[in-house]
Design a protein around this motif. Structure first.
Motif, PDB file in Angstrom:
ATOM      1  N   ALA A 307     -58.727   0.611  22.904  1.00  0.00           N
ATOM      2  CA  ALA A 307     -58.758  -0.591  22.984  1.00  0.00           C
ATOM      3  C   ALA A 307     -57.503  -1.050  21.988  1.00  0.00           C
ATOM      4  O   ALA A 307     -57.256  -0.243  21.069  1.00  0.00           O
ATOM      5  N   ARG A 308     -56.590  -1.940  22.404  1.00  0.00           N
ATOM      6  CA  ARG A 308     -55.750  -2.525  21.445  1.00  0.00           C
ATOM      7  C   ARG A 308     -56.301  -3.534  20.670  1.00  0.00           C
ATOM      8  O   ARG A 308     -56.622  -4.655  21.088  1.00  0.00           O
ATOM      9  N   TRP A 309     -56.517  -3.542  19.313  1.00  0.00           N
ATOM     10  CA  TRP A 309     -57.371  -4.221  18.519  1.00  0.00           C
ATOM     11  C   TRP A 309     -56.420  -4.804  17.694  1.00  0.00           C
ATOM     12  O   TRP A 309     -55.281  -4.418  17.235  1.00  0.00           O
ATOM     13  N   LEU A 310     -56.579  -6.272  17.341  1.00  0.00           N
ATOM     14  CA  LEU A 310     -55.895  -7.147  16.482  1.00  0.00           C
ATOM     15  C   LEU A 310     -56.647  -7.208  15.149  1.00  0.00           C
ATOM     16  O   LEU A 310     -57.792  -7.874  15.373  1.00  0.00           O
ATOM     17  N   GLY A 311     -56.230  -7.192  13.846  1.00  0.00           N
ATOM     18  CA  GLY A 311     -56.897  -7.503  12.862  1.00  0.00           C
ATOM     19  C   GLY A 311     -56.324  -7.754  11.716  1.00  0.00           C
ATOM     20  O   GLY A 311     -55.015  -7.624  11.392  1.00  0.00           O
ATOM     21  N   VAL A 312     -57.206  -7.960  10.567  1.00  0.00           N
ATOM     22  CA  VAL A 312     -56.667  -8.010   9.174  1.00  0.00           C
ATOM     23  C   VAL A 312     -56.894  -6.617   8.341  1.00  0.00           C
ATOM     24  O   VAL A 312     -58.104  -6.183   8.517  1.00  0.00           O
ATOM     25  N   PRO A 313     -55.859  -6.276   7.805  1.00  0.00           N
ATOM     26  CA  PRO A 313     -56.018  -4.978   7.075  1.00  0.00           C
ATOM     27  C   PRO A 313     -56.880  -5.236   6.121  1.00  0.00           C
ATOM     28  O   PRO A 313     -56.901  -6.082   5.233  1.00  0.00           O
ATOM     29  N   LEU A 314     -58.129  -4.202   6.310  1.00  0.00           N
ATOM     30  CA  LEU A 314     -59.187  -4.532   5.280  1.00  0.00           C
ATOM     31  C   LEU A 314     -58.769  -3.915   3.754  1.00  0.00           C
ATOM     32  O   LEU A 314     -59.294  -4.586   2.833  1.00  0.00           O
ATOM     33  N   ALA A 315     -58.059  -2.904   3.728  1.00  0.00           N
ATOM     34  CA  ALA A 315     -57.831  -2.822   2.231  1.00  0.00           C
ATOM     35  C   ALA A 315     -57.040  -3.608   1.338  1.00  0.00           C
ATOM     36  O   ALA A 315     -57.358  -3.807   0.662  1.00  0.00           O
ATOM     37  N   GLU A 316     -56.248  -4.753   2.187  1.00  0.00           N
ATOM     38  CA  GLU A 316     -55.607  -5.773   1.403  1.00  0.00           C
ATOM     39  C   GLU A 316     -56.553  -6.541   0.599  1.00  0.00           C
ATOM     40  O   GLU A 316     -56.624  -7.180  -0.166  1.00  0.00           O
ATOM     41  N   LEU A 317     -57.653  -7.024   1.673  1.00  0.00           N
ATOM     42  CA  LEU A 317     -58.641  -7.703   0.956  1.00  0.00           C
ATOM     43  C   LEU A 317     -59.282  -7.406   0.105  1.00  0.00           C
ATOM     44  O   LEU A 317     -59.650  -7.905  -1.007  1.00  0.00           O
ATOM     45  N   LEU A 318     -59.672  -5.912   0.034  1.00  0.00           N
ATOM     46  CA  LEU A 318     -60.479  -5.453  -0.901  1.00  0.00           C
ATOM     47  C   LEU A 318     -59.696  -5.341  -2.045  1.00  0.00           C
ATOM     48  O   LEU A 318     -60.051  -5.515  -3.355  1.00  0.00           O
ATOM     49  N   LYS A 319     -58.254  -4.907  -2.257  1.00  0.00           N
ATOM     50  CA  LYS A 319     -57.513  -4.841  -3.228  1.00  0.00           C
ATOM     51  C   LYS A 319     -57.395  -6.287  -4.020  1.00  0.00           C
ATOM     52  O   LYS A 319     -57.552  -6.509  -5.176  1.00  0.00           O
ATOM     53  N   GLU A 320     -57.285  -7.298  -3.165  1.00  0.00           N
ATOM     54  CA  GLU A 320     -57.179  -8.830  -3.781  1.00  0.00           C
ATOM     55  C   GLU A 320     -58.646  -9.072  -4.312  1.00  0.00           C
ATOM     56  O   GLU A 320     -58.468  -9.885  -5.205  1.00  0.00           O
ATOM     57  N   ALA A 321     -59.464  -8.447  -3.913  1.00  0.00           N
ATOM     58  CA  ALA A 321     -60.940  -8.567  -4.627  1.00  0.00           C
ATOM     59  C   ALA A 321     -61.201  -7.843  -5.819  1.00  0.00           C
ATOM     60  O   ALA A 321     -62.238  -8.013  -6.710  1.00  0.00           O
ATOM     61  N   GLY A 322     -60.160  -7.057  -6.172  1.00  0.00           N
ATOM     62  CA  GLY A 322     -60.065  -6.308  -7.363  1.00  0.00           C
ATOM     63  C   GLY A 322     -60.766  -4.984  -7.011  1.00  0.00           C
ATOM     64  O   GLY A 322     -61.016  -4.037  -8.107  1.00  0.00           O
ATOM     65  N   VAL A 323     -60.956  -4.386  -5.650  1.00  0.00           N
ATOM     66  CA  VAL A 323     -61.730  -3.133  -5.590  1.00  0.00           C
ATOM     67  C   VAL A 323     -60.593  -2.044  -5.694  1.00  0.00           C
ATOM     68  O   VAL A 323     -59.635  -2.193  -4.961  1.00  0.00           O
ATOM     69  N   ARG A 324     -61.196  -0.887  -6.164  1.00  0.00           N
ATOM     70  CA  ARG A 324     -60.120   0.481  -6.427  1.00  0.00           C
ATOM     71  C   ARG A 324     -60.854   1.348  -5.673  1.00  0.00           C
ATOM     72  O   ARG A 324     -62.289   1.553  -6.010  1.00  0.00           O
ATOM     73  N   PRO A 325     -60.154   2.236  -5.092  1.00  0.00           N
ATOM     74  CA  PRO A 325     -61.156   3.442  -4.628  1.00  0.00           C
ATOM     75  C   PRO A 325     -61.350   4.385  -5.604  1.00  0.00           C
ATOM     76  O   PRO A 325     -60.757   4.367  -6.744  1.00  0.00           O
ATOM     77  N   PRO A 326     -62.682   5.076  -5.352  1.00  0.00           N
ATOM     78  CA  PRO A 326     -62.885   6.259  -6.220  1.00  0.00           C
ATOM     79  C   PRO A 326     -61.826   7.044  -6.900  1.00  0.00           C
ATOM     80  O   PRO A 326     -61.952   7.142  -8.310  1.00  0.00           O
ATOM     81  N   SER A 327     -61.001   7.408  -6.045  1.00  0.00           N
ATOM     82  CA  SER A 327     -59.950   8.245  -6.749  1.00  0.00           C
ATOM     83  C   SER A 327     -58.985   7.619  -7.611  1.00  0.00           C
ATOM     84  O   SER A 327     -58.338   8.408  -8.470  1.00  0.00           O
ATOM     85  N   ARG A 328     -59.108   6.285  -7.789  1.00  0.00           N
ATOM     86  CA  ARG A 328     -58.335   5.573  -8.668  1.00  0.00           C
ATOM     87  C   ARG A 328     -59.124   4.662  -9.797  1.00  0.00           C
ATOM     88  O   ARG A 328     -59.141   3.761 -10.232  1.00  0.00           O
ATOM     89  N   GLY A 329     -60.429   5.363  -9.969  1.00  0.00           N
ATOM     90  CA  GLY A 329     -61.521   4.834 -10.867  1.00  0.00           C
ATOM     91  C   GLY A 329     -62.387   3.940 -10.399  1.00  0.00           C
ATOM     92  O   GLY A 329     -63.172   3.197 -11.344  1.00  0.00           O
ATOM     93  N   GLY A 330     -62.503   3.686  -9.165  1.00  0.00           N
ATOM     94  CA  GLY A 330     -63.230   2.482  -8.659  1.00  0.00           C
ATOM     95  C   GLY A 330     -64.680   2.984  -8.680  1.00  0.00           C
ATOM     96  O   GLY A 330     -65.006   4.171  -8.726  1.00  0.00           O
TER      97      GLY A 330
END
Ligand SMILES: Nc1nc2c(c(=O)[nH]1)N[C@H]1C(S)=C(S)[C@@H](COP(=O)(O)O)O[C@H]1N2
Ligand SMILES: [Mo]
Length: 530
Positions: A307-330
């Motif tokens: 399908a053609r999906w429309l949405g909010v990039p999830l990584a952006e929301l997580l970054k704003e919440a202060g989340v870091r991926p494990p590879s960057r020490g999260g």
């Protein structure tokens, strides 16, 4: 009239008991439906018992049900529950004529089972969820008591002169009581349905009035020719109405977009937040073509669609919440998405934040998400099976670890992590088709989301692998169509297909079951050329 009265008099004791039991069960369900309509439709007894059955069904049986009944699996479950209930009700009704206490105990057991099922559901909102079952039980018990008493009177032997008339009077009394019960129960049930329908109307209105904003980042142009002109091949974009549906929801959640909230919290979240839909829609949206696949899809199966999906990039929301991926020490390596119906799905934080188009989708093929597909918001992570990424009716995102929390399917023996396996499917010819000799198009789709498809090969019987013609690749997150012109010769033939993904890996021949992390193996189709 003679016929009718003789029918009445031959209505045996057992038949009266059976009818009393059935009507009592019907009354119980109808009153429960009415109370559920007032309290919470998802707490209705058939829904909660069905849900409890689904929760406890072993993965293999669930898989069998999906395979055998497909998208009718839920209707089959409902019918099964009603059939079992009807059989027990008949027995209970007959038993009650001679053993009142046993009858009462039976009804009580139903009440306890229904209430327990209601309270055990992951989306239970508290003790109030037992109310429909309790009310239904009381009504059912009352109906059984009255009807059983009338049934006993109606079958009482005439002991003295003049009792003939009394006997037929009593028989009429039973039928009248049965009729009144049936009508009252049907009315209660209908009113319950009406109330349930009305509760969903706010959600329906909120969907009808939702205007999706234009994407800040529209879907990359799809190259001409992604859709091959071969009759019988799956369309490149799956229409919403044809998109497969797999979930545990017996009643599709109807969420009102106006009151919907999404909370983001947990380990490593320095700025926990709660979003409204308007807040999400005010952000820059992305639009992407993504193929979604279910881990329960057998080799050659139908549970995949684009399908053609429309949405909010999830990584952006997580970054704003202060989340870091494990590879960057999260600290958190697992993102647990929770739906309004209590479903939990866990995805690797690393995958969600590695730059792929993980999103909170609000639109599907140009319209707000259909209710079946998660209105108002669902999650999508390209490359991962639905059960570890695609939470529908999402309302909560919790950052945690794989060590400390197992979501719903993982508790039921499915793998913690499940990237989609490379698969090629033959759409045409169909199994056991009888194509005429001459050149025919073998065609289908192949997918290896987030790696892409670079090659598809076809083999006839034990012949050599031959390269199929590939349609252009729309993107590495979508399936790719392929076709192969075959000079069909008379006789029986086995057509086999295999794909190679963008990482250069050839699809494995090794057959595995869908459990625990997706089926593998080559799809083949047997045809007879007359
Ligand atoms: N709330 C909820 N979300 C869910 C599920 C579910 O049971 N409940 N099933 C998942 C599974 S197993 C798949 S394959 C996808 C299917 O999405 P679709 O029904 O829109 O095709 O949804 C996922 N999201
Ligand atoms: Mo799935």
């Amino acid at each position: 009239m003679a016929g009718v009265s003789s029918f009445r008099s031959t209505l045996s004791r057992a038949a009266r008991g059976a009818l009393a039991g059935l009507l009592a069960a019907f009354t119980a369900l109808a009153v429960a439906e009415l109370v559920a309509g007032l309290v919470r439709p998802a707490a209705g007894p058939v829904t909660v018992v069905g849900g409890a059955v689904i929760d406890r069904t072993p993965a293999a049986v669930k898989d069998f049900a999906i395979r055998t009944f497909g998208e009718n699996d839920k209707a089959v479950l409902r019918l099964g529950i009603l059939a079992v209930l009807a059989v027990i009700a008949v027995g209970l009704g007959i038993l009650t004529l001679s053993h009142r206490r046993a009858g009462a105990a039976g009804v009580l057991l139903f009440g306890i089972a229904g209430s327990a099922a209601a309270l055990s559901r992951p989306d239970s909102t508290g003790i109030g969820d037992a109310l429909p079952s309790v009310a239904g039980t009381l009504a059912g018990a009352l109906a059984l008591y009255v009807l059983a008493s009338k049934a006993v009177l109606a079958t009482a032997p005439a002991v003295a002169d003049g009792q003939e008339a009394t006997g037929s009077w009593n028989r009429r009394g039973f039928l009248a009581a049965a009729g009144v019960t049936a009508v009252a129960a049907a009315s209660a049930g209908a009113l319950g349905r009406f109330l349930t329908g009305r509760q969903g109307q706010g959600a329906v209105a909120s969907r009808n009035t939702l205007v999706l904003p234009a994407p800040a980042s529209p879907a990359p142009a799809v190259p001409a020719g992604v859709q091959l002109k071969v009759p019988g091949i799956s369309p490149f974009t799956t229409p919403n109405a044809d998109f497969y549906r797999v979930d545990t929801a017996l009643t599709v959640p109807k969420v009102d977009a106006g009151t919907w909230r999404l909370r983001i919290h947990g380990k490593g979240v320095t700025r926990p937040r709660t979003y409204t839909l308007d807040q999400l829609l005010a952000r820059p949206l992305i639009e992407r073509d993504i193929t979604l696949t279910c881990v329960s899809n057998e080799v050659g199966g139908p549970y995949t669609g684009t399908a053609r999906w429309l949405g909010v990039p999830l990584a952006e929301l997580l970054k704003e919440a202060g989340v870091r991926p494990p590879s960057r020490g999260g600290q958190a390596d697992q993102l647990v998405a929770r739906s309004v119906d209590g479903m939990t799905l866990g995805s690797p934080v690393e995958d969600v934040m590695d730059g792929r188009d993980a999103m909170l989708a609000v639109g599907m093929n140009g319209e707000p998400l259909p209710f079946d597909h998660g209105f108002p918001v669902r999650m999508l992570v390209p490359g991962l099976y639905g059960y570890v990424s695609a939470c529908k009716w999402i309302t909560d995102i919790e950052l945690t670890t794989f060590d400390t929390y197992d979501p719903y399917w993982v508790k039921r023996k499915w793998a913690r992590k499940a990237p989609i396996k490379t698969q090629a499917r033959i759409d045409t010819p169909q199994p056991f088709a009888r194509p005429a000799a001459g050149t025919i198009s073998i065609a289908g789709v192949a997918w290896a989301q987030h790696r892409g498809i670079t090659r598809v090969e076809v083999r006839i019987d034990d012949g050599p692998w031959q390269d199929a013609d590939l349609a252009p690749q729309a993107g590495i997150d979508t399936w790719r169509q392929w076709s192969y012109p075959w000079k069909a010769t008379p006789g029986g033939h086995t057509i086999t297909v295999r794909a190679t993904d963008g990482a250069g890996a050839v699809q494995t021949e090794q057959r595995t079951r869908t459990i625990p992390d997706g089926a593998s193996g080559w799809h083949s189709v047997f045809v007879t050329v007359p």
